[in-house]
Motif scaffolding. Structure first.
Motif, PDB file in Angstrom:
ATOM      1  N   VAL A 113     -59.483  25.098 -40.177  1.00 55.23           N
ATOM      2  CA  VAL A 113     -59.284  25.807 -38.924  1.00 55.23           C
ATOM      3  C   VAL A 113     -60.268  25.399 -37.839  1.00 55.23           C
ATOM      4  CG1 VAL A 113     -58.154  27.844 -39.908  1.00 55.23           C
ATOM      5  CG2 VAL A 113     -60.653  27.742 -39.804  1.00 55.23           C
ATOM      6  N   ALA A 114     -61.390  24.789 -38.216  1.00 55.25           N
ATOM      7  CA  ALA A 114     -62.371  24.432 -37.183  1.00 55.25           C
ATOM      8  C   ALA A 114     -63.384  23.445 -37.711  1.00 55.25           C
ATOM      9  CB  ALA A 114     -63.105  25.680 -36.705  1.00 55.25           C
ATOM     10  N   GLN A 118     -67.749  23.757 -33.605  1.00 54.73           N
ATOM     11  CA  GLN A 118     -66.951  24.505 -32.622  1.00 54.73           C
ATOM     12  C   GLN A 118     -67.318  25.984 -32.566  1.00 54.73           C
ATOM     13  OE1 GLN A 118     -62.979  22.961 -34.069  1.00 54.73           O
ATOM     14  NE2 GLN A 118     -62.495  23.320 -31.900  1.00 54.73           N
ATOM     15  N   VAL A 119     -67.947  26.452 -33.629  1.00 61.99           N
ATOM     16  CA  VAL A 119     -68.277  27.876 -33.675  1.00 61.99           C
ATOM     17  C   VAL A 119     -69.788  28.026 -33.899  1.00 61.99           C
ATOM     18  CG1 VAL A 119     -67.637  30.101 -34.685  1.00 61.99           C
ATOM     19  CG2 VAL A 119     -66.037  28.184 -34.795  1.00 61.99           C
ATOM     20  N   ARG A 132     -64.395  33.118 -32.819  1.00 63.76           N
ATOM     21  CA  ARG A 132     -63.255  32.454 -32.187  1.00 63.76           C
ATOM     22  C   ARG A 132     -61.976  33.002 -32.791  1.00 63.76           C
ATOM     23  NH1 ARG A 132     -64.135  27.399 -29.771  1.00 63.76           N
ATOM     24  NH2 ARG A 132     -61.911  27.461 -29.354  1.00 63.76           N
ATOM     25  N   VAL A 133     -60.877  32.700 -32.093  1.00 59.36           N
ATOM     26  CA  VAL A 133     -59.587  33.231 -32.527  1.00 59.36           C
ATOM     27  C   VAL A 133     -58.770  32.167 -33.244  1.00 59.36           C
ATOM     28  CG1 VAL A 133     -57.399  34.157 -31.714  1.00 59.36           C
ATOM     29  CG2 VAL A 133     -59.525  34.859 -30.634  1.00 59.36           C
ATOM     30  N   ILE A 134     -58.090  32.584 -34.321  1.00 63.33           N
ATOM     31  CA  ILE A 134     -57.093  31.740 -34.972  1.00 63.33           C
ATOM     32  C   ILE A 134     -55.760  32.463 -34.855  1.00 63.33           C
ATOM     33  CG2 ILE A 134     -56.328  30.829 -37.189  1.00 63.33           C
ATOM     34  CD1 ILE A 134     -59.449  31.019 -37.910  1.00 63.33           C
ATOM     35  N   ARG A 135     -54.784  31.813 -34.290  1.00 63.10           N
ATOM     36  CA  ARG A 135     -53.486  32.477 -34.134  1.00 63.10           C
ATOM     37  C   ARG A 135     -52.594  32.170 -35.333  1.00 63.10           C
ATOM     38  NH1 ARG A 135     -52.149  31.850 -27.920  1.00 63.10           N
ATOM     39  NH2 ARG A 135     -53.668  33.472 -27.436  1.00 63.10           N
ATOM     40  N   THR A 136     -51.955  33.166 -35.893  1.00 63.19           N
ATOM     41  CA  THR A 136     -51.041  32.931 -37.015  1.00 63.19           C
ATOM     42  C   THR A 136     -49.717  33.636 -36.717  1.00 63.19           C
ATOM     43  OG1 THR A 136     -51.357  34.915 -38.352  1.00 63.19           O
ATOM     44  CG2 THR A 136     -53.067  33.220 -38.508  1.00 63.19           C
ATOM     45  N   PRO A 185     -60.003  43.217 -29.364  1.00 62.36           N
ATOM     46  CA  PRO A 185     -60.154  41.859 -29.902  1.00 62.36           C
ATOM     47  C   PRO A 185     -61.577  41.627 -30.395  1.00 62.36           C
ATOM     48  CG  PRO A 185     -60.135  41.805 -27.498  1.00 62.36           C
ATOM     49  CD  PRO A 185     -59.955  43.249 -27.890  1.00 62.36           C
ATOM     50  N   GLU A 212     -64.165  38.813 -29.518  1.00 53.66           N
ATOM     51  CA  GLU A 212     -64.903  38.812 -28.251  1.00 53.66           C
ATOM     52  C   GLU A 212     -66.169  39.654 -28.309  1.00 53.66           C
ATOM     53  OE1 GLU A 212     -63.763  36.675 -26.587  1.00 53.66           O
ATOM     54  OE2 GLU A 212     -61.595  36.719 -26.297  1.00 53.66           O
ATOM     55  N   GLY A 213     -66.445  40.238 -29.469  1.00 51.98           N
ATOM     56  CA  GLY A 213     -67.599  41.132 -29.578  1.00 51.98           C
ATOM     57  C   GLY A 213     -68.907  40.377 -29.744  1.00 51.98           C
TER      58      GLY A 213
END
Lengths: 109, 817
Positions: free
Chosen positions: A11-12, A16-17, A23-27, A55, A58-59
């Motif tokens: 995923v990354a 990147q993190v 970070r967000v992973i969309r499924t 979300p 974003e915290g």
């Protein structure tokens, strides 16, 4: 890319993190938040606070916790549980780091 | 025989399981739970309970279970050995062990004496008769309740706080109660004559009898060993089958004295609560500190904190004595007193007296500072006055309104008149939907003492904080006046004991230049802080080291990372800057275009004269910014703890009433100040004449133009409770307006606590202090210079900078579909 639930998916890249970010992973079944926690480990949980769906990605990340940006619930990244006195839980996912990349198992941990 | 202790850690033994001993242990556990093997020796066969709430138990308003603090299970869970029901009989200092009455020895490395105090029993004949007691513990309450069932007459000797509470409780249990008091004023250690008189009349109306001033000569027995009457010096006899002595307390210092520790009235300790033996400490009512023995709970909690800080090896806190406040816990009678309520040489008194309405207020002011207060009948503002006293705030500017209470100041929080009168379903915390009933229940059932506790358990005042005052009032009215009022200097957050000011000072004085450095230097308890301290530290560092400190985005709230306001559905709102609220057809066209292109779901004009585009997806943010940048617009910072907007009216350019070019001045002000990060959001307004169409008098900094120049107003806000600005100066030129604005902002930036708006900041620091700082021309110029220096680095449009460096972060990492 289509994935089955019990395979490791990249995923990354670790870079990147950065530490203390998410970070967000969309499924297909909604969003997952991936975190690089204060203990150096990566954790993944559902990207929706059990309180009002904020979300979590974003915290602000501190140690192995994230504080939801909407109403300051604090969630434990290891267990997915809300810190007392709040009550609630989000799903957690298995994560591993291998060769500078982060892998995720969608089946849940 | 030695009691078993774990040998690998230092052994900390506490004699006394009252409120002071238990609190000290709790504080140590908070700081360093693994440091000591702890043993607590308690004479009473209970866990630990809240002694100050014994009066409500006696009055039938709460039960023993309600007032238990720590159960035996709590000790077990925390690995503390509790030896209860046994008295400690001696301290063997040479052998470093406590000897128990049953012959056991408990060895210690460090010892805390928290033996408390006992009622002073008058040295008169008959004082040992059955039915003569003090009012100190659960056993005394039991005795009183039993007596109330069997007998009719009770005499309470001593008309102080405790005596009146005992008398009230006995009366409620059906007894005929007479209070014998040595002085001619009730509660003379807390009340002046006026308030004492009013209190006496009101208690008399309830049926309480008073004989005063009067001295007790003898307690007369009935021939069978039980008390029958109290005989006074003048020979008068008052029938009594129960006598409660509440004529003062005596510190339990004997065990220390016999061990050779220096004692006077109490066990003498230094500012670390250390006795003359450096291994032995003492805390609570058994202690004499700088000549004072305290008999209230708040000082004892302050002592416990200092002691714990010392024992946990931190060693930076010292105890310098307490300013105390008291409140009588008699339902329906409100009495509050704090500080030096008697006044005296060099002190002014402000007095409000409404005999018929049953209200009396006296405030004592010395050198422009409130130093004492006595309130009778209306004690709503007790907490506020107490805070002013402890913080030493300059009250000269509010002197004229001070007596009428905080609600009449246009304060910066909610201004409810009387929280005690609110119904249980009244909402206290609007952010988290917490009602009064829930908070009161939590305080009672879970034994909460501090604002922090209430926040944690109920979430009340945990978000915007504007109801903090209300929650504090609820704590005070639920627990009685001697609740553990939040210390006037609160720690920044749970990760540290240092206050905002201490942290700021440490950053500047020790040249700390990063968040990890600050945390290391100040021994943060958590590895990387929390969502409360990290943004605060980031701001303090940014403010202290302009151009040098690199902003840590990970320590900013999402709004300041995404440069937009996060909405409840996770989308963002975008507000381009419109200088002074002025726009052009070209800008409007560009805004209309991006609104359509990125599917803004709502377009709204804001209160600050800007246009807000709602419902923008995070991944679209960099693109919408690019488009707006291309049309010449920059970020409006509508999301940040920063300069938000300068609102203007049309001024002399168009308006027939306008006296100056308010629009032009507003634009100049905004060009000067935009981009600056602040402790909280900061809004300005410029009105062209005193009609004040730009509402400049509810802004953080407002300008009202007049024919002869410019009036400068500060510290207003239109928040939950409107606060009108204070006039701070009148100047003649626009240049001066800019200098005052910049200097005021810099003063606020350098001295406010993070998330403290200008309104509470000014109330905390005092308007005259702020004035002094700015009226000094040299200081004003220096502040303005520092502001301009810092602006060199701050005036960069984040909309232009962010996408270059962080565009990737606005998108999902991957889409697994």
């Amino acid at each position: 890319m289509s994935v089955t639930t019990d395979e490791w998916v990249k995923v990354a890249e670790v870079a990147q993190v950065p530490p203390l970010t998410g970070r967000v992973i969309r499924t297909e079944n909604g969003e997952i938040a991936l975190f690089h926690a204060g203990d150096g480990q990566f954790y993944a949980i559902d990207n929706s606070c059990p309180h009002k769906g904020g979300p979590l990605s974003e915290g602000i990340v501190h140690d192995c916790h994230v504080t939801c940006p909407l109403h300051n619930w604090v969630l434990n990244l290891k267990t997915g549980e809300a810190e007392a006195p709040d009550e609630g839980k989000v799903a957690t996912y298995e994560v591993k780091v291998d060769g500078g990349a982060v892998y995720l198992k969608l089946g849940g941990a | 025989m030695n009691v078993h202790t774990k040998p690998d850690r230092e052994r900390l033994v506490v004699i006394g399981n009252g409120m002071a001993g238990a609190r000290a242990v709790e504080e140590i556990l908070k700081l360093d739970p693994a440091r000591y093997a702890i043993t607590v020796i308690g004479e009473e066969p209970y866990g630990n309970y809240n002694r100050i709430l014994l009066s409500p138990v006696l009055a039938g308003e709460s039960t023993i279970d309600d007032i238990m603090l720590n159960t035996p299970e709590w000790y077990e869970e925390n690995g503390i050995e509790l030896i209860s029901g046994v008295r400690a009989s001696a301290i063997d200092r040479a052998g470093r062990a406590v000897e128990l009455a049953d012959g056991r020895r408990v060895p210690y490395d460090r010892l805390i004496i928290a033996t408390g105090s006992r009622p002073f029993i008058l040295p008169v004949p008959g004082n040992d008769l059955d039915g003569v007691i003090g009012f100190r513990d659960i056993a005394d309450v039991d005795t009183m309740l039993e007596a109330a069932e069997k007998y009719r007459h009770a005499v309470v000797i001593g008309g102080g706080l405790l005596g009146l509470e005992a008398a009230n409780g006995l009366m409620k249990n059906g007894m005929d109660v007479t209070v014998v008091h040595l002085m001619d004023t009730l509660m003379e250690r807390q009340l002046d004559r006026e308030a004492g008189e009013m209190l006496r009349r009101s208690l008399e109306e309830r049926g309480m009898k008073f004989v005063m001033p009067a001295k007790t000569a003898e307690i007369v027995g009935d021939g069978n060993g039980r008390v029958r009457a109290v005989r006074l010096e003048d020979g008068a006899e008052i029938p009594a089958e129960l006598v409660v002595m509440t004529a003062g307390i005596v510190p339990n210092k004997e065990i220390a004295e016999e061990a050779g520790l220096y004692c006077e009235r109490g066990i003498v300790v230094n500012d670390y609560l250390m006795t003359y033996d450096p291994r032995i400490y003492a805390v609570g009512e058994c202690v004499q500190h700088r000549g004072v023995c305290y008999g209230l709970v708040a000082p004892l909690y302050e002592q416990a904190r200092v002691l714990a800080n010392h024992l946990a090896g931190r060693g930076w806190m010292t105890y310098e004595g307490s300013v105390t406040s008291t409140k009588l816990k008699v339902t329906g009678i409100d009495v509050f007193s704090a500080g030096n309520f008697l006044g005296g040489d060099g002190a002014d008194e402000l007095v409000l007296k409404d005999e018929k309405g049953g209200v009396y207020k006296k405030l004592v002011i010395e050198n422009d500072r409130l130093t004492g207060a006595v309130l009778y009948g209306d004690t709503v503002d007790g907490t506020w006055y107490f805070q002013l006293i402890r913080e030493g705030s300059d009250v000269s500017e509010i002197r004229g309104r001070l007596l009428f209470g905080q609600a009449h100041l246009g304060d910066s929080g909610h201004g409810e008149d009387s929280v005690a009168n609110l119904p249980d379903d009244a909402e206290i915390c609007g952010c988290n939907g917490v009602c009064k009933g829930e908070i009161v229940a939590a305080i009672k059932e879970q034994g909460l003492f501090t604002l922090e506790d209430v926040r944690k358990v109920t979430k009340a005042s945990a978000s915007c904080g504007s109801c903090t005052g209300l929650v504090e009032q609820l704590l005070a009215s639920t627990l009685g006046g001697d609740y553990s009022a939040a210390p006037s200097e609160k720690p920044l957050c749970g990760c540290t004991d240092y206050t905002h000011d201490q942290v700021r000072q440490a950053i500047v004085e020790n040249g700390l230049k990063s968040i990890p450095e600050v945390m290391k230097f100040l021994e943060w308890r958590t590895p990387n802080g929390c969502a409360t301290c990290r943004p605060a530290l980031n701001y303090y560092l940014l403010c202290a080291w302009p151009g040098e400190y690199e902003d840590d985005l990970r320590s900013r709230f999402i709004n300041e990372r995404a440069h937009g306001n996060i909405q409840k559905d996770g989308t963002y709102s975008v507000v381009p800057r419109m200088w002074g609220g002025v726009t052009t057809p070209d800008e409007l066209r560009a805004i209309a275009e991006v609104a359509e292109k990125y599917g803004a779901r709502e377009v709204k004009v804001t209160g600050g004269q800007r246009i807000d585009l709602f419902g923008i997806r995070k991944e679209d943010l960099p693109n919408i910014w690019r488009d707006l940048n291309a049309a010449g617009m920059v970020s409006g910072h509508a999301y940040g703890k920063a300069l938000r907007t300068v609102k203007t009216c049309v001024g002399s350019e168009w308006c027939r009433f306008g006296t100056q070019d308010s629009t032009g001045l507003g634009i100049r002000l905004e060009k000067l100040t935009w981009g600056s990060w602040m402790p909280h959001k900061f809004k300005m307004g410029v009105s062209g004449c005193p009609r004040n169409c730009a509402e400049a008098t509810i802004k953080d900094f407002g300008v009202v133009c007049v024919d002869s120049g410019y009036e400068l107003h500060v510290g207003g806000n239109g928040g939950i409770k409107v606060r009108v600005t204070d006039l701070i100066a009148k100047v003649g030129t626009e240049e001066e307006v800019l200098e005052w604005a910049g200097a005021f902002i810099q003063l606020y930036r350098e001295t406010a606590h993070y998330l403290e708006r200008t309104a509470p900041w000014i109330e905390r620091k005092g308007l005259s202090w702020v004035k002094e700082q700015l009226e000094d021309a040299e200081n004003r110029k220096a502040l303005f210079e520092r502001f301009r220096f810092s602006q060199q680095f701050a005036q960069r449009d984040p909309w232009a900078e962010m996408p270059e460096r962080h565009e990737d972060e606005f998108k999902p990492l991957v889409e697994l579909v």
